[in-house]
Structures are given as structure tokens and as C-alpha cells.
Design an enzyme around this catalytic site. Sequence first.
Site, PDB file in Angstrom:
ATOM      1  N   SER A 240       0.643  -1.090  -0.025  1.00  0.00           N
ATOM      2  CA  SER A 240       0.165   0.015  -0.072  1.00  0.00           C
ATOM      3  C   SER A 240       0.853   1.229   0.029  1.00  0.00           C
ATOM      4  O   SER A 240       2.067   1.251   0.366  1.00  0.00           O
ATOM      5  CB  SER A 240      -0.936  -0.130   1.173  1.00  0.00           C
ATOM      6  OG  SER A 240       0.064   0.101   2.342  1.00  0.00           O
ATOM      7  N   GLY A 244       4.195   1.708   2.274  1.00  0.00           N
ATOM      8  CA  GLY A 244       5.525   2.065   1.522  1.00  0.00           C
ATOM      9  C   GLY A 244       6.142   3.412   1.827  1.00  0.00           C
ATOM     10  O   GLY A 244       7.098   3.646   2.075  1.00  0.00           O
ATOM     11  N   GLU A 263       6.905  -0.159  -4.551  1.00  0.00           N
ATOM     12  CA  GLU A 263       6.041  -0.226  -5.656  1.00  0.00           C
ATOM     13  C   GLU A 263       4.682  -0.272  -4.980  1.00  0.00           C
ATOM     14  O   GLU A 263       4.492  -1.171  -4.284  1.00  0.00           O
ATOM     15  CB  GLU A 263       6.476  -1.394  -6.438  1.00  0.00           C
ATOM     16  CG  GLU A 263       5.701  -1.545  -7.810  1.00  0.00           C
ATOM     17  CD  GLU A 263       4.537  -2.248  -7.725  1.00  0.00           C
ATOM     18  OE1 GLU A 263       3.414  -2.006  -7.509  1.00  0.00           O
ATOM     19  OE2 GLU A 263       4.591  -3.416  -7.780  1.00  0.00           O
ATOM     20  N   CYS A 300      -1.537  -4.847  -9.196  1.00  0.00           N
ATOM     21  CA  CYS A 300      -1.054  -3.461  -9.248  1.00  0.00           C
ATOM     22  C   CYS A 300      -1.320  -2.940 -10.268  1.00  0.00           C
ATOM     23  O   CYS A 300      -1.412  -1.477 -10.692  1.00  0.00           O
ATOM     24  CB  CYS A 300       0.480  -3.246  -8.723  1.00  0.00           C
ATOM     25  SG  CYS A 300       1.309  -4.571  -9.485  1.00  0.00           S
ATOM     26  N   GLU A 391      -6.713   4.675  -5.226  1.00  0.00           N
ATOM     27  CA  GLU A 391      -7.254   3.092  -5.528  1.00  0.00           C
ATOM     28  C   GLU A 391      -8.099   2.408  -4.915  1.00  0.00           C
ATOM     29  O   GLU A 391      -8.177   2.578  -3.627  1.00  0.00           O
ATOM     30  CB  GLU A 391      -5.582   2.597  -5.304  1.00  0.00           C
ATOM     31  CG  GLU A 391      -5.926   0.865  -5.574  1.00  0.00           C
ATOM     32  CD  GLU A 391      -4.290   0.183  -5.496  1.00  0.00           C
ATOM     33  OE1 GLU A 391      -3.909  -0.375  -6.286  1.00  0.00           O
ATOM     34  OE2 GLU A 391      -3.736   0.421  -4.609  1.00  0.00           O
TER      35      GLU A 391
HETATM   36  P1  NAP Z   1       0.469  -3.181   3.229  1.00  0.00           P
HETATM   37  O1  NAP Z   1      -0.470  -2.957   4.487  1.00  0.00           O
HETATM   38  O2  NAP Z   1       1.200  -2.075   2.509  1.00  0.00           O
HETATM   39  O3  NAP Z   1       1.633  -4.104   4.084  1.00  0.00           O
HETATM   40  C1  NAP Z   1       2.607  -4.608   3.213  1.00  0.00           C
HETATM   41  C2  NAP Z   1       3.872  -5.109   4.083  1.00  0.00           C
HETATM   42  O4  NAP Z   1       4.254  -3.980   4.711  1.00  0.00           O
HETATM   43  C3  NAP Z   1       3.410  -5.920   5.371  1.00  0.00           C
HETATM   44  O5  NAP Z   1       4.146  -6.991   5.503  1.00  0.00           O
HETATM   45  C4  NAP Z   1       3.136  -5.011   6.490  1.00  0.00           C
HETATM   46  O6  NAP Z   1       3.699  -5.662   7.761  1.00  0.00           O
HETATM   47  C5  NAP Z   1       4.274  -3.912   6.384  1.00  0.00           C
HETATM   48  N1  NAP Z   1       3.738  -2.615   6.735  1.00  0.00           N
HETATM   49  C6  NAP Z   1       2.837  -1.881   6.220  1.00  0.00           C
HETATM   50  N2  NAP Z   1       2.877  -0.675   6.919  1.00  0.00           N
HETATM   51  C7  NAP Z   1       4.073  -0.668   7.742  1.00  0.00           C
HETATM   52  C8  NAP Z   1       4.720   0.319   8.413  1.00  0.00           C
HETATM   53  N3  NAP Z   1       4.025   1.143   8.653  1.00  0.00           N
HETATM   54  N4  NAP Z   1       5.850  -0.033   8.965  1.00  0.00           N
HETATM   55  C9  NAP Z   1       6.482  -1.204   8.728  1.00  0.00           C
HETATM   56  N5  NAP Z   1       5.936  -2.342   8.216  1.00  0.00           N
HETATM   57  C10 NAP Z   1       4.839  -1.972   7.285  1.00  0.00           C
HETATM   58  O7  NAP Z   1      -0.149  -4.116   2.122  1.00  0.00           O
HETATM   59  P2  NAP Z   1      -1.029  -5.433   2.501  1.00  0.00           P
HETATM   60  O8  NAP Z   1      -1.000  -5.851   3.901  1.00  0.00           O
HETATM   61  O9  NAP Z   1      -0.250  -6.419   1.435  1.00  0.00           O
HETATM   62  O10 NAP Z   1      -2.181  -5.152   1.657  1.00  0.00           O
HETATM   63  C11 NAP Z   1      -3.108  -4.209   2.282  1.00  0.00           C
HETATM   64  C12 NAP Z   1      -3.661  -3.207   1.041  1.00  0.00           C
HETATM   65  O11 NAP Z   1      -2.292  -2.717   0.309  1.00  0.00           O
HETATM   66  C13 NAP Z   1      -4.296  -3.682   0.252  1.00  0.00           C
HETATM   67  O12 NAP Z   1      -5.658  -3.769   0.479  1.00  0.00           O
HETATM   68  C14 NAP Z   1      -4.192  -2.786  -0.960  1.00  0.00           C
HETATM   69  O13 NAP Z   1      -4.819  -1.691  -0.998  1.00  0.00           O
HETATM   70  C15 NAP Z   1      -2.869  -2.353  -1.018  1.00  0.00           C
HETATM   71  N6  NAP Z   1      -1.993  -3.145  -1.720  1.00  0.00           N
HETATM   72  C16 NAP Z   1      -1.618  -2.660  -3.033  1.00  0.00           C
HETATM   73  C17 NAP Z   1      -0.726  -3.411  -3.931  1.00  0.00           C
HETATM   74  C18 NAP Z   1      -0.359  -2.727  -5.249  1.00  0.00           C
HETATM   75  O14 NAP Z   1       0.429  -3.349  -5.903  1.00  0.00           O
HETATM   76  N7  NAP Z   1      -0.976  -1.770  -5.668  1.00  0.00           N
HETATM   77  C19 NAP Z   1      -0.183  -4.665  -3.716  1.00  0.00           C
HETATM   78  C20 NAP Z   1      -0.505  -5.175  -2.508  1.00  0.00           C
HETATM   79  C21 NAP Z   1      -1.529  -4.554  -1.491  1.00  0.00           C
HETATM   80  P3  NAP Z   1       2.632  -6.420   8.745  1.00  0.00           P
HETATM   81  O15 NAP Z   1       1.460  -7.067   7.841  1.00  0.00           O
HETATM   82  O16 NAP Z   1       3.426  -7.289   9.393  1.00  0.00           O
HETATM   83  O17 NAP Z   1       1.967  -5.552   9.366  1.00  0.00           O
END
Ligand code: NAP
Length: 526
Positions: A240, A244, A263, A300, A391
Amino acid sequence: MITGKNYIGFTPSANGTKTYKTFNPQTNTENEDIFTVATSVEIDQAVALATEAFKRFSKISGKEKAEFLNTIADEILALDTLIETYCKESGLPEGRAMGERGRTVGQLRAFAKLVEDGSWVDATIDTAQPERSPMPKPDLRKMYIGLGPVVVFGASNFPLAYSTAGGDTAAAFAAGCPVIVKSHPMHAGTGELVATAVIKAAQKTNMPDGVFSNINSSGIDVGQQLVKHPGIKAVGFTGSIRGGRALYNLAAEREEPIPVFAEMGSINPVVILPKALSEQGQDWAKTYASSIMLGTGQFCTNPGLLLGIKGKDLDVFIDVLSHEIVKIEPSCMLHPNIKSAYSKNKLRALDQEGITISAEYKTDVKPNYAQQTVLTVNGKTFLENTTLHQEVFGPFSLVVQCESEEELETILYKLEGQLTGTLIAAEGEANAYSGIVSALQNRVGRIIFNGVPTGVEVCPSMVHGGPYPSSTDSRFTAVGTQSIKRWVRPFSFQDWPNYLLPIELQNANPLGILRLVNNKQTADAI
Ligand code: NAP
């Protein structure tokens, strides 16, 4: 076998007390395996090992690295419960699991070929001119070298191809960087199985302990500790914008800031020009219904924004798209959290003024299944309301009905950075819309002609990245062999004796690689 332990270098370790389980979204139940979150001490140990491993790993030959990468691919193929575990941790079908495994193995082998060939180091040599006046010219020789230990955050939506031994990891190994994977908690079992394959391969090919570690976490603490750790020199992330960006900020605040190649989100605008709409609008509508639904919209590159100029042909396109998309059976999302984020973000879009629902799958669905939705809005409302530019990760798309070509162009310039943009045009039509083409090119990393953005080819010319916030650095790609450039830095040797130079820069050019010698591309010896 899944143990639920971390791998600190080659050693399984579970000293912590915090545990978690993965979830099967198809059955809506927890999976059995219990994973132990890494402790601070284990994280320190993994970084210390990686730092030590870098000393040797950064110096090993391309041939040895290629053997390591190819052996990882072989070991992944030999994992007998991988596909089953992948499916029960992601809800994705077996066909997708097999396809993604093929892609993962293909990426590893592509990087193996790249490093075995060796030309990727971009060797550039300017030989000395001691007689030059008024100042003699020194001998300068430049090539890429690895940055140091890298942390890779596994992506939720690609449990194999962009996780443990996915593109980021393969590229970092190819660059000579040890990797610490922050395993994605949604598919920790898949991650552990792949981690065992990487470790087996490392041991078989005599790589140093610490070249790879796999760290379990559930919650942001472990990831934050890794990014803040002084031993870490770069970060790869897919997920997200919020996640990121948080990691990017954290890395920038360090005493020694480091690059974070994140990304992140993208709505991937698609422009359908008037003649294409009138000649083939219905066909494109059917094609886009499938593209929006592919992988339950969890890509994505999902086409989340379709733009056309108001009129009868655009109305027909919207009708056919709406009709076709609700005919497709809904499918399962990766995890209840992803499903609830989809529902929440969809509601946020639905709550905006001026929105019309043109398609919504109404019939009840199983838990964690997503009901596809298409909304429409006029160009002026879209321009004024940036909430609609965000998104909605899942099977969702917004069609913008623009008043004019000028309005469409203005909208494109107002969009945030995107991974892709697509132009749908009839024969000879695009020339008359150069302003729109330029606007699209300005906002994206890859522009597609008469196709769909979903489906990312893995090859050297691929750019999977784009202006912020689609990625944190638009100069690099996250897919394809060129993604190795994220994990290296250019390095010059001045007046260094030939026998002390890396083999790639030595006069004899023993690897026979292509080099730029005194401004001439050649594979000849000096
Ligand atoms: P995410 O919330 O961005 O998390 C991805 C990874 O990063 C997880 O392992 C998470 O750890 C870690 N993380 C997130 N925020 C962090 C922070 N502030 N500090 C340290 N680590 C952090 O993504 P997701 O859990 O895979 O999916 C959630 C949402 O992300 C989806 O619903 C979607 O909207 C979006 N997403 C977008 C794409 C794209 O390509 N556009 C791809 C995947 C997901 P933990 O899980 O251990 O907390």
C-alpha cells in the site's frame, strides 16, 4: 515441513513469545501452523550475519551466483507441498499458483543468465593518458557493485513472484547483496517453504551463512526495526501507499538514509478514443470486464480508471461493460483484511457526490468473495474530487465521462503518478490526440497501445514503476532484469593495478563481456 520458525541465516529460530496463524479465505478458517514473530535479538543476529556474508558474497563470480540462483529455482520446483500451501493461504486457484511458481523460477533463471554473462555491470574504462597536457589523465574504470544487505518486504498479492524468492530477492542476490526477507504474514507458510529452498540452495552451492534470512512478523514493529537497522543498506517493498511511504520516511530519518524502492498503488488510467469507441467499443468493453476481474482485481496494474469523451458510443461501452462484468462469477480475495479494505474503499467512492453505479454484483457471495463494481462520473466532478483518484484494490473501476478532449487531457495531467497508462485507438486515430498521449506519458511508467494493463511481462525492456506514488523512485523498474540496478551503486577504480581489479575491468577481459572502452563499445581486450 512448516515449522513456523524464523530462519536466521541457515538456522531455524523461534525465541519469541508472539505467535500468529495464516488464514484460508476460501474456507474462512485459520490454518493450523503457528508462526513465531522474530525478536529484536534475532533481527540483530540476521543483520550481523548478512553483514558478514556480504564480505564474501559481494565478491563471488557471476558463474557461482548463477549456480546459486538456478539451484534456488530447482529447489522451489522440488517443494512438494508448495502449491497446496499457497492455495490455502491466499485463496487463489491452483492454476494461478502454478503459473506464479513458473514465473518465479523463470525470474531466478533470467537473473542467473544475466550474471553469468556479466555485461550487466556496465564496465566502463578510460585508459590513462600520461602525456596529456596540461594534466595527465588517470586510468579510470567503473562498474556496478552491490549496496550491502537488503530487506525485502514480501507482497501480499504475489506470494511467490514478489515475495520470499521473488523478483526483488533474485535481483538483490544477482547484485551480490544478502537478503533478509520480512515475510508477509498472510502467507507465512508459503514463505517458509520457499525460504527452506533458498537455504538448501545456498548450502549446496557453498554460499555464506547469512546470505539469506527469513523473518516472521505480524504487525509493523519487525519491519520498522529492520528498516532502521544500521546494517541494512536498501529496502524493497510492494504494497500500500501508506505502508510504503511510512517505510520510506523511516529510512530517510535514519542517521544514514537508505533507498526504499516501494512499488505501491496505481489506478492505471485507460483512455478510449472516440473512433475506437464507435468502431470497437463493445469488444473493448468485454475485454475490460475480464481485465478488471482478473485475479479478483488484486493486481497493481488493475484498470481502475477508464476515460472517454461523453456521447452515445461511450454510453454503449458502459452498458456492455456493466452487463459483461456482472456475468462473471465473483472470486475470493486474498485475506479478510484485503476484503474489508476493498469494501471500505468501495464505500468511500460510492459516498462521493455525482457518482452513478453502473454495475454491481448484487447476489450474496461467500465470505471474502468480492462483488465487482463499476461506477461512472462526469469529468468535472472527477477533477474536483481527488478522493475519486484513489485506488480501490479489487474488482472495481470508475468510468469518467469527459466533456471534451481538453478536459480529458487536463484530468490526465492532474492524476498522481501511475504504473501504467493505456491508449485505445482506431487505425490512424492516435496522431490526432498527441496532447493526450503526452499527458499519459507524463504520468506513467509504461504506456500500452490497444491492450490491457494487466499482465506484466518479465523481460529487460519492462518498466514496472512510475512517478510517485506508484513507486518511490521512477528511475527504476521492479520487474525484469534491469531491476538489479536498484541494489547496486557505480564504483570507480583510479590507477588501480590490473591484477587487483575485478575480473570485469581487467585488461584481458577474461569474461569476454561488452564494455565501453575509451568511448567505444567492445568485447576486445585492452
Ligand atoms: P501493506 O499494508 O502495505 O503491508 C505490506 C507489508 O508492509 C506488510 O508486511 C506489513 O507488515 C508491512 N507494513 C505496512 N505498513 C508498515 C509500516 N508502517 N511499518 C512497517 N511495516 C509496514 O499491504 P498489504 O497488507 O499487503 O495489503 C493491504 C492493502 O495494500 C491492500 O488492500 C491494497 O490496498 C494494498 N496493496 C496494493 C498493492 C499494489 O500493488 N498496488 C499490492 C498489495 C497491496 P505487517 O503485515 O506485518 O503489518
